[in-house]
Design a protein around this motif. Structure first.
Motif, short mmCIF file in Angstrom:
data_model
loop_
_atom_site.label_atom_id
_atom_site.label_comp_id
_atom_site.label_asym_id
_atom_site.label_seq_id
_atom_site.Cartn_x
_atom_site.Cartn_y
_atom_site.Cartn_z
N GLN A 3 136.01 61.78 86.45
CA GLN A 3 135.32 62.14 87.68
C GLN A 3 133.86 61.66 87.60
N PHE A 4 133.39 61.12 88.71
CA PHE A 4 131.99 60.68 88.81
C PHE A 4 131.30 61.43 89.94
N HIS A 5 130.17 62.05 89.61
CA HIS A 5 129.34 62.55 90.70
C HIS A 5 128.90 61.35 91.53
N VAL A 6 129.04 61.46 92.84
CA VAL A 6 128.64 60.40 93.76
C VAL A 6 127.90 61.03 94.93
N LEU B 82 136.10 59.75 92.65
CA LEU B 82 134.79 59.75 93.29
C LEU B 82 134.58 61.11 93.97
N LEU B 83 133.64 61.88 93.45
CA LEU B 83 133.48 63.27 93.89
C LEU B 83 132.64 63.40 95.16
N HIS B 84 132.76 64.58 95.77
CA HIS B 84 131.92 65.00 96.91
C HIS B 84 132.06 64.09 98.12
N GLU B 85 133.30 63.53 98.31
CA GLU B 85 133.54 62.56 99.38
C GLU B 85 132.45 61.49 99.45
N LEU C 231 137.57 65.24 98.22
CA LEU C 231 136.99 65.84 99.43
C LEU C 231 136.54 67.25 99.09
N SER C 232 135.24 67.47 99.09
CA SER C 232 134.67 68.74 98.66
C SER C 232 134.14 69.51 99.87
#
Length: 389
Positions: A239-242, A275-278, A300-301
């Motif tokens: 997972q990558f914070h994006v 890919l995190l946080h949409e 999708l967060s």
């Protein structure tokens, strides 16, 4: 309150679907005497004191959660009443009640934040709920530990490979990187002598307790690529914070398109990029990458980023319109208090249900396909990707 009730009642397509929260954080102990200003700090990504204690209370994302909590806790919808009712409930009862009401089936917990010493142990959480709990290993704190303990790049890399050797056997279902916070997603390979120089500088910058925050681009990216190689060998998701995050994120360098050179790299074909946080506000870019690369999924967060209803509808529409529905994953990114995990699950069902109903009304999906897509996004895609059975 009426508007929120109507919004939740506007679709029943996914009301009974459980959620697998593929990216969230642990719960912390909330003081019984917590004040509204301290409570508000859980509902903003800002580190600025006045924003946390004052301005956060005016965000519609915060008001939405507080109105819903008032309904669940059967109290007046004022902040003082909600906070007092929540304190009377107690944290363990709150965890059990909220996760049960959210119909949460599993939580995949990033163990790197909050600091482990501040997080309620899994055994205590399990006493409050029967929700499945799995672990994600955050890479940057591990890098910092190894930099503290080893003087050469070769020794750091050897120790890193040893620590990552068999992650599933260690109880991890995936890895997590916050390189976007530290140096950006424009990741490069660096000359060995440059990496060695930055390691020496990093070790000289540690404080008396060995504390160090890794923000050296050559050093972090060298270790990150080593970790991704291990993930590829073990066929694990990373997972990558994006995009949207704390105030230390350079949003321009948090665009997922920076990762594109690595997505097709044959050395990393065994791993999956999540890919995190949409990728907010880069949802379309993230959805595009998921649509053209086999090893890219889009999260999708619905808890964090802290967004109003219109923005949640917009990013969901963009993701559903572009990315394969089989590569979308639900999460809350909830951290600290279970209210974020809870509110996110309800918001996701309603928003996603509304968007899928729009697809059905336009003839893009049959009713059966819309229902199946909702089930896949909320839980089944994550079960398959992380091997949850």
């Amino acid at each position: 309150m009426a508007l929120l009730t109507e919004a939740r009642a506007s679709t029943t397509l996914l009301d009974d679907v459980p959620v697998v929260d593929n990216h969230c954080h642990g719960f912390v102990s909330v003081p019984d005497d917590i004040t509204p200003p301290r409570w508000r700090a859980f509902f903003t990504e800002s580190r600025e004191e006045r924003t946390r204690s004052t301005h956060a209370a005016t965000m519609v994302s915060y008001r939405r959660v507080m109105h819903r909590l008032a309904g669940l806790l059967r109290c007046e919808p004022s902040e003082d009443e909600v906070v007092a009712a929540r304190a009377r409930l107690g944290e363990r009862k709150a965890i059990g009640m909220l996760l049960h009401d959210a119909n949460a089936a599993a939580l995949l917990v990033d163990r790197g934040y909050p600091p482990p010493a501040e997080v309620l142990p899994d055994d205590e959480v399990r006493q409050a709920t029967d929700v499945r709990i799995e672990s994600l290993l955050r890479l940057e704190p591990l890098f910092e530990e190894l930099i503290r303990d080893h003087a050469s790049v070769a020794d750091v890399v050897d120790a890193l490979r040893a620590r990552l050797y068999d992650l599933r056997a260690q109880g991890f279902v995936g890895l997590k990187s916050v390189a976007a916070y530290r140096t950006g997603l424009d990741v490069s390979e660096w000359p060995p002598e440059e990496v060695a120089r930055h390691l020496a500088e990093a070790r000289s910058q540690q404080d008396g307790t060995g504390g160090y925050r890794l923000a050296s681009k050559p050093l972090l990216e060298h270790l990150l690529l080593e970790a991704l190689s291990e993930a590829s060998r073990q066929e694990l998701p990373v997972q990558f914070h994006v995009g949207y995050g704390d105030t230390d994120v350079d949003l321009l360098r948090g665009n997922p398109l920076w990762l594109r050179p690595w997505l097709g790299d044959e050395r990393l074909r065994g791993m999956t990029f999540v890919l995190l946080h949409e990728c907010y506000p880069y949802t379309r870019e993230g959805a595009y990458l998921a649509s053209v690369y086999d090893n890219v999924y889009l999260d999708l967060s619905y808890g964090i980023p802290f967004l109003g209803w219109a923005e949640m509808l917009d990013f969901t529409r963009a993701a559903v319109a572009v990315a394969p529905l089989s590569k979308l994953l639900y999460s809350s990114d909830g951290v600290g208090v279970p209210e974020l995990h809870w509110a996110s699950a309800h918001d996701a069902r309603t928003v996603l249900g509304e968007v899928l109903e729009e697809c059905r009304a336009r003839g893009e999906l049959t009713p059966e396909e819309a229902r199946r897509a909702g089930e896949d996004i909320l839980c089944e895609n994550a079960r398959r990707l992380y091997g949850l059975g």
